[in-house]
Each structure stands twice: as structure tokens, then as C-alpha cells.
Design a protein around this motif. Structure first.
Motif, mmCIF file in Angstrom:
data_model
loop_
_atom_site.group_PDB
_atom_site.id
_atom_site.type_symbol
_atom_site.label_atom_id
_atom_site.label_comp_id
_atom_site.label_asym_id
_atom_site.label_seq_id
_atom_site.Cartn_x
_atom_site.Cartn_y
_atom_site.Cartn_z
ATOM 1 N N MET A 1 3.079 -49.741 9.896
ATOM 2 C CA MET A 1 2.276 -50.597 10.340
ATOM 3 C C MET A 1 2.014 -52.199 9.751
ATOM 4 O O MET A 1 1.583 -51.942 9.001
ATOM 5 N N GLY A 2 2.282 -53.105 10.507
ATOM 6 C CA GLY A 2 2.198 -54.198 9.557
ATOM 7 C C GLY A 2 1.565 -55.083 10.471
ATOM 8 O O GLY A 2 0.987 -54.938 11.872
ATOM 9 N N LEU B 1 -8.532 -54.662 -1.626
ATOM 10 C CA LEU B 1 -8.406 -54.057 -1.021
ATOM 11 C C LEU B 1 -7.350 -54.333 -0.567
ATOM 12 O O LEU B 1 -6.976 -53.726 0.770
ATOM 13 N N THR B 2 -6.505 -55.199 -0.341
ATOM 14 C CA THR B 2 -4.787 -55.008 0.400
ATOM 15 C C THR B 2 -4.128 -54.014 -0.119
ATOM 16 O O THR B 2 -3.482 -54.104 -0.540
ATOM 17 N N GLY B 3 -4.100 -53.013 1.379
ATOM 18 C CA GLY B 3 -3.042 -51.756 0.841
ATOM 19 C C GLY B 3 -1.773 -52.463 1.712
ATOM 20 O O GLY B 3 -0.851 -53.553 1.528
ATOM 21 N N THR B 4 -0.934 -51.948 0.714
ATOM 22 C CA THR B 4 0.684 -51.684 0.395
ATOM 23 C C THR B 4 1.032 -51.235 1.984
ATOM 24 O O THR B 4 0.425 -49.780 2.186
ATOM 25 N N ASP C 1 -4.589 -55.806 9.941
ATOM 26 C CA ASP C 1 -5.030 -57.066 10.059
ATOM 27 C C ASP C 1 -3.799 -57.596 8.954
ATOM 28 O O ASP C 1 -3.061 -56.901 8.518
ATOM 29 N N LYS C 2 -4.306 -58.782 8.039
ATOM 30 C CA LYS C 2 -3.317 -59.461 7.590
ATOM 31 C C LYS C 2 -3.099 -58.594 6.410
ATOM 32 O O LYS C 2 -2.501 -59.262 5.722
ATOM 33 N N ASN C 3 -4.358 -58.354 5.663
ATOM 34 C CA ASN C 3 -4.769 -57.475 4.506
ATOM 35 C C ASN C 3 -3.998 -56.174 4.947
ATOM 36 O O ASN C 3 -4.082 -55.631 3.519
ATOM 37 N N GLY C 4 -4.050 -56.248 6.292
ATOM 38 C CA GLY C 4 -3.673 -54.427 5.943
ATOM 39 C C GLY C 4 -4.272 -53.420 6.363
ATOM 40 O O GLY C 4 -4.497 -52.337 6.928
ATOM 41 N N THR D 1 -11.564 -50.352 8.612
ATOM 42 C CA THR D 1 -11.073 -49.387 7.390
ATOM 43 C C THR D 1 -9.870 -49.749 7.000
ATOM 44 O O THR D 1 -9.220 -50.123 7.472
ATOM 45 N N PRO D 2 -10.146 -50.227 5.169
ATOM 46 C CA PRO D 2 -8.870 -50.640 4.763
ATOM 47 C C PRO D 2 -7.598 -49.198 5.224
ATOM 48 O O PRO D 2 -8.130 -48.127 4.868
#
Length: 699
Positions: free
Chosen positions: A646-647, A610-613, A676-679, A473-474
Motif C-alpha cells: 500500500m502506497g 521511520l519512513t517505511g519501505t 501518508d507520504k512516509n508510508g 501507525t508507522p
């Protein structure tokens, strides 16, 4: 670099993803306006400008690009709110639409009624004239018939005309002349020539697609005209691109000409966005699911490409233009739950939509919906829904479910809500099976990429039903399609009928056809502002064994545009046939039906990810609440985690809830979720923990 915006207009909400020059992102949602769809786009832009403390004119002055998808034509078709449309067809074939293939759609369903044609019989007007299958004229065109038909259309106030004559794929002269006459006598009519839109054999498919195009044409043209007027009124001078159902983008002018490509275009960017998520973990294939307020969309990505079909349907009518293979069903947050006369619980396809919406929305809705069930089961917090912008009324949900479902079935409200939840999940799981198993694919071999505001609430239950071990889930899943639109390429598809044995086709004639298509595609893309160096082509062939009814589309290497390798074509067809049907026949002659080519205008892929903040500074407030556990079949108290802070590497064990403001992730008993590393939030089956975590790239 200036601001770029992806906009996805859905039946309930309109989603916005704003990418600022420095890389910051803003996610925004506003209610759709079914009575005036372009207004939702304008309202959302105005709201975003206000959040930036600017006027809408000041904000749009810094916007370079808007990529936009909409379901306006689809919704108008499904509700029959389109223009009065007429069909000029070959004399003797007036009833090609209701006769369709001449076979029963469902052979064993004696109660299945034929769908109502978009063109009533009195507006299906026969015209004399005939070509044979080779393109030789048998009977001249009766211009008198065309002119008499125009008089009838004028009397009936027809706004749109489809022209489809037998074998016009082999010779276009009759359709060309008929279109000239109609344009002369009805200059304001929207006209579709079937040979220009879809130059392939099979009269029903070509006619149905032409009618759909003419029916959608005035709708999308009117929509775009209104949208462009609104944007012009606030001095927007950037680039506006529209999403197409083939998974590519086009300028508004191009989409208006091929309006049928706006049908099913809303979710077409989802599969492309799915690749942005799975690439992190080394996957080049996935299943994307997108559950919004009105519908559920599922698609398959395999070998880095969304699967495309050329034999699609919409509202049970053939749409033979290439389109991303998306299975859409009426199962969304607004799907209405009812108990039928036989005492069976049903969910959808009727939807409460945005207005009045689910009972809990406080907008006048009184019927029990999927969202009401999610609220009662504790999956959605009434106080934090949509970042608290829309406060939900849990008591209204309880009343609606009690009245519509619980009392008629003699169940408690929680049990009735659980029934709604389970039925809609099984319905969606069936949709995923439909797009995988019928292509010879095992859904357990694919990770699920979850999108839509309601998707993460139901995704684990869908995966549980399908025995799929991994879901991703992005962080920005609620605006997933809007993000995908910003990375989709320009795409235009061309087709020409061939109808001969593959081994009898000359390489010279095949190259000539492909080069003609490539030249047309190149000119179209250059006119849309694509650089010559960013243009590429994908050739393909529609092949089948001698005597078969259905063909397979086989994509071939671009090198064949100069030197066709017929042995390669046959080998690829045999291989694809074995995958789909479990066998092949190397001795059987192969028929070639159509020659195809896709012209691609590549866009920069670094425009969006789609890397989340991650909101590292956010205060974490420990909370617990009761949710329904399908495994334990009762309400259980669980931890509620705030997903924003959450990181990477943080993990949650189910059952649990992860709240993300615009959506909620439900972690069922059998699953764990790790960031994951992209959030993104990766959910996996706990009993396969060691194997699956070794496969994932979390750091």
C-alpha cells in the motif's frame, strides 16, 4: 558509513532494526530469553547474520554502532531476583523506607498493604553521626558503627550497599568516609552514595533511590559484562550505547555507575521516535503508546520534548532521578484473563510472557490471554503472525478462553474474547488518561502514535474510548523503540539542593552552581566521545509556593547560565502552576528547592527515519475474514488488506484489517485509514473526514 543497529529487549520479544550503509532496513524479532537476557541479543544478531548469508563475525565486522535498551533490571526488581542489599542510614532513621512520607499511600484503602522493602530490617543498619540542614556537623561520624555494620553485611553475604545519611545533600563528608571504609573491607561490593547519585533534599526519596540503584547495580553490571563478553567473542569492535530512563543514551560504564537509570529505560526512546512520525504532519506533540507481549507503555510529547518527571515510582518505591514520564501497566499480548471469586473478569497484570506464552503459541501455555482473544476475534491470522515464523493454534485459544472465561461467565467463546479485548482496552485508555489529565492536558488534543507488535490491534479501540480522532501507525511500528534508540542524544542530569526563597538567591551563586554542573557534564560527554560542538545544556529549577508540599520543575532558557532572569523564572512558574492546577498566586513568595541541569550530547538526526519501505512489487491477494465489531457487537466479514504494497494516498474504510507481517492494524467501524507520504498508516474518524484530511500532510 557502516551498519547501525537498534535493539530493544522486551519481556516476550527482542526487537532489532538494522540500518545498512545504503539506507536499506531490516526488521527482525526473536524470542527473549528471560533466564539469560543477553543471549537473546546474541541469538538475534546471529539470525540476522544468517539472513545476510554471513557468519556473525563477518556481519559484526561491518557494524559501527549498537544502541541497546533492556528491561532486565526492571524485571529483576519486580520479581525480587536481585542481589542481597544493605542500607547504612543515620541512627534513629532505620525505618525511613517503610515509613516513607509518613502518610498513607491510599488514604481510603484500609486493605492496602505496605510493599516489601528491598532491604529487610536486619540489613538496615544505623550509623551514628549527623549534619544539620545547612551542612554543619552536629555529631561526628561513628566509624566504629560503620565497621560493625560491615561485619554484619559480610556474615549475611551482602553484595550491594546503599549509604544514605540525613542532610548529606548539604555535606557529603560522612557518606564519603563511610563509603571508603565499606570499599576497603568489602572490595567486591557495589556501593551507592546517595549524595553522589542524587544531591537533593527529602530523605526518603534520596534513600529509596539509592537503594534502587544499589539493587539494580549488580544486575545491570552482570548483564553488561555477559553481553560484552558475547560481543567480544565474535570480535565486535564498534560502539555499544545503552538507553537510559531519562530518554538519553550513555556508555555501559556510565550506566553501570548510575544503575537506577536502567530502570524503565526500555520504553524511554518511544517518545523521541514519536516525533519522527508526527513531524511529517506538522505536529510537535503526540501521545505514544507501545503494547508488547508483557506491558503497555504510554507517554506524552509536548512542544518537541518528551515530558520528564523527577518524582517517579517503580513497584511503589520512589525513584527520584529524572526520567521520561512513562505510564507502564501490565497489559500486553500475554496478559492472562481470569474470573475472580466475585465473578468479575480481570485481565493482567500477570503475564504468560515468552515462555510458555499464550495458549496459541504451542509452547505449553494453557491460560487465556489477550493474544488468544485477538486470535479468536479474527484480528490476528494464525497463519501470517510474525510473517508466518510462529504458526498459532486457534483451537488452543478457543479451549483456553472457554475453560478460563466463557464457561465461568456463561458466555459464548466470542463474547468472552470480546470481553477480554474490551477490558484490556479500557485499562490502557485509563493509563493514557493518567499521564495527560494529571498534567492538565486533554488527550483529545494529541494524535496517538502507535507502536509495539500488539499496539495496532488495540489502538483504535483505545482512541475510541478516549475520543481521540487521529492515530498514526508507522510501517515499522513493531520495532518502534529500537528505531527511537538510534536517534536519542547522550544525556546526563545533575541536581543540587537549594532550599531558599527565590528572590533571596543571588545570581552569582546560581551561575556558580550551574557552571559546576556544566563542567562535570561536559567532561563526562567528552569521555563518551561527544564532540565539544555537539554539547549543550538545559538548566531548570524546582519551584513551589511557600507552604506547598510538592514542587514543579520549570525549565529555563540556556541564556540564564550567564545572566539569570529571576522575573522570567517566576513568570514561568506561575504559568505552569495555572496550567496544572487552574490557578496561580502572583503575590505568594516562591520557594526554590533544587537547581538542576541536563547535559546533552547531540547525535546526528539523519541516522534513521521511520519512513517505511513500500513493497510495490508484492502480489496483492484479496482476502476476507470474520472479525469482531465492537460497534455492532457481533462477528462481521471484512476485507483483509496487505499493508506492504500500500502506497501514499491509498485508503481503507473500516471495518477492515491491514496486515503488515510483524503486526496487524485493526480499523474499526468508525475509522478510515490512509497511507501518508512516509508510508505510515493514518487512521482518522470518518465523521470528521474533511477537517482531518485537510490537517494531514499526505503527499
Amino acid at each position: 558509513m557502516s551498519i547501525r543497529i537498534g535493539i530493544d529487549v522486551g519481556g516476550t520479544f527482542t526487537d532489532f532494526l538494522v540500518i545498512y550503509p545504503e539506507g536499506q532496513r531490516r526488521i527482525h524479532k526473536t524470542s527473549s530469553v528471560p533466564s539469560d537476557p543477553p543471549l537473546a541479543v546474541y541469538n538475534g544478531l546471529q539470525e540476522i547474520a544468517a539472513l545476510d548469508k554471513k557468519s556473525i563475525e563477518e556481519f559484526l565486522a561491518g557494524v559501527e554502532l549498537i544502541v541497546h535498551g533492556t528491561t532486565v533490571t526492571t524485571n529483576a526488581l519486580l520479581t525480587r531476583r536481585g542481589p542481597k542489599t544493605a542500607l547504612l542510614g543515620t541512627e534513629g532513621f532505620r525505618d525511613v523506607l517503610p515509613m516513607r512520607h509518613g502518610t498513607r499511600e491510599e488514604p481510603y484503602d484500609n486493605r492496602l498493604e505496605q510493599p516489601d522493602p528491598l532491604v529487610p530490617r536486619h540489613l538496615r543498619l544505623p550509623v551514628g553521626g549527623r549534619f544539620d540542614y545547612k551542612g554543619d556537623e552536629v555529631t561526628p561520624l561513628s566509624e566504629r558503627d560503620v565497621r560493625e555494620a560491615v561485619e554484619i553485611m559480610r556474615e549475611q553475604d551482602v553484595k550491594s550497599v546503599a549509604i544514605s545519611f540525613m542532610h548529606s545533600h548539604a555535606a557529603t563528608a560522612h557518606e564519603d568516609r563511610a563509603a571508603e571504609i565499606v570499599a576497603e573491607l568489602m572490595p567486591d561490593a557495589y556501593i551507592t552514595k546517595s549524595s553522589e547519585l542524587l544531591g537533593q533534599a527529602r530523605y526518603y526519596e534520596r534513600t529509596s533511590t539509592a537503594v534502587l540503584n544499589s539493587y539494580a547495580g549488580p544486575i545491570i553490571s552482570g548483564y553488561l559484562t555477559k553481553l560484552l563478553e558475547l560481543l567480544s567473542g565474535v570480535r565486535f569492535d564498534g560502539i555499544l550505547l545503552m538507553m537510559q530512563s531519562n530518554g538519553g543514551v550513555a556508555t555501559p560504564d556510565q550506566l553501570a555507575k548510575r544503575a537506577a537509570l536502567s530502570l524503565l529505560s526500555g520504553p524511554a526512546s518511544g517518545p523521541t521516535a514519536g516525533l519522527l512520525v508526527t513531524a511529517t504532519h506538522g505536529w510537535d506533540s503526540c501521545i505514544t503508546v507501545d503494547m508488547g507481549g508483557t506491558s503497555f507503555d504510554a507517554a506524552v510529547v509536548k512542544d518537541n520534548k518528551p515530558l520528564v518527571m523527577t518524582d517517579g515510582e517503580i513497584d511503589r518505591w520512589s525513584l527520584a532521578l529524572p526520567a521520561v514520564d512513562i505510564h507502564t501497566i501490565g497489559a500486553g499480548g500475554g496478559s492472562i484473563a481470569t474470573v475472580d471469586e466475585g465473578g468479575l473478569l480481570r485481565v493482567g497484570p500477570q503475564s504468560a510472557g515468552a515462555v510458555p506464552g499464550p495458549a496459541c503459541y504451542r509452547r505449553g501455555g494453557v491460560h487465556a490471554t489477550t493474544t488468544d482473544a485477538d486470535v479468536v476475534l479474527g484480528y490476528i491470522d494464525p497463519d501470517t503472525f510474525m510473517n508466518g515464523q510462529i504458526g498459532l493454534d486457534r483451537e488452543a485459544s478457543i479451549r483456553a478462553i472457554k475453560t478460563d472465561v466463557a464457561d465461568p461467565l456463561g458466555l459464548s467463546v466470542e463474547e468472552a474474547a470480546a470481553g477480554i479485548y474490551e477490558i484490556v482496552n479500557v485499562t490502557m485508555a485509563t493509563g493514557v488518561r493518567d499521564i495527560t489529565v494529571r498534567r492538565g492536558l486533554d488527550p483529545r488534543d494529541f494524535p496517538i502514535v502507535v507502536a509495539g507488535g500488539a499496539g495496532p490491534v488495540h489502538a483504535a479501540a483505545i482512541a475510541r474510548e478516549l475520543e481521540i480522532p487521529v492515530l498514526i501507525t508507522p510501517r515499522d511500528s513493531s520495532i518502534f523503540c529500537a528505531a527511537g534508540m538510534l536517534v536519542c542524544d547522550f544525556k546526563h542530569d545533575y541536581v543540587q539542593s537549594a532550599n531558599q526563597r527565590l528572590h533571596t538567591l543571588s545570581g552569582e551563586s546560581l551561575v556558580s552552581v550551574w557552571k559546576g554542573m556544566a563542567e562535570e557534564g561536559r567532561n563526562t560527554l567528552l569521555a563518551e566521545g561527544v564532540a565539544e560542538t555537539d554539547i549543550s545544556f538545559i538548566p531548570s529549577l524546582d519551584l513551589r509556593y511557600k507552604g506547598q508540599w510538592y514542587e514543579l520543575n520549570v525549565e529555563v532558557n540556556a541564556s540564564n547560565l550567564e545572566a539569570p532572569d529571576f522575573a522570567e523564572f517566576a513568570k514561568a512558574f506561575h504559568s505552569e502552576h495555572e496550567v496544572l492546577f487552574g490557578y496561580n498566586n502572583l503575590e505568594m513568595p516562591i520557594d526554590l528547592l533544587h537547581i538542576r541541569l541536563s547535559a546533552i550530547g547531540h547525535t546526528p538526526k539523519d541516522r534513521v527515519t521511520l519512513t517505511g519501505t513500500i513493497s510495490a512489487d508484492a502480489v496483492r491477494e484479496p482476502k476476507r475474514r470474520n472479525i469482531w465489531s465492537p460497534k455492532q457487537h457481533r462477528m462481521v466479514e471484512v476485507d483483509v488488506h496487505q499493508g506492504g504494497p500500500m502506497g501514499p494516498g491509498e485508503e481503507v474504510e473500516g471495518p477492515a484489517i491491514i496486515e503488515l507481517g510483524t503486526t496487524t492494524i485493526v480499523v474499526l467501524d468508525e475509522y478510515n485509514t490512509v497511507v501518508d507520504k512516509n508510508g505510515s498508516f493514518v487512521m482518522y474518524l470518518r465523521d470528521q473526514k474533511e477537517t482531518l484530511k485537510a490537517r494531514l500532510r499526505l503527499i
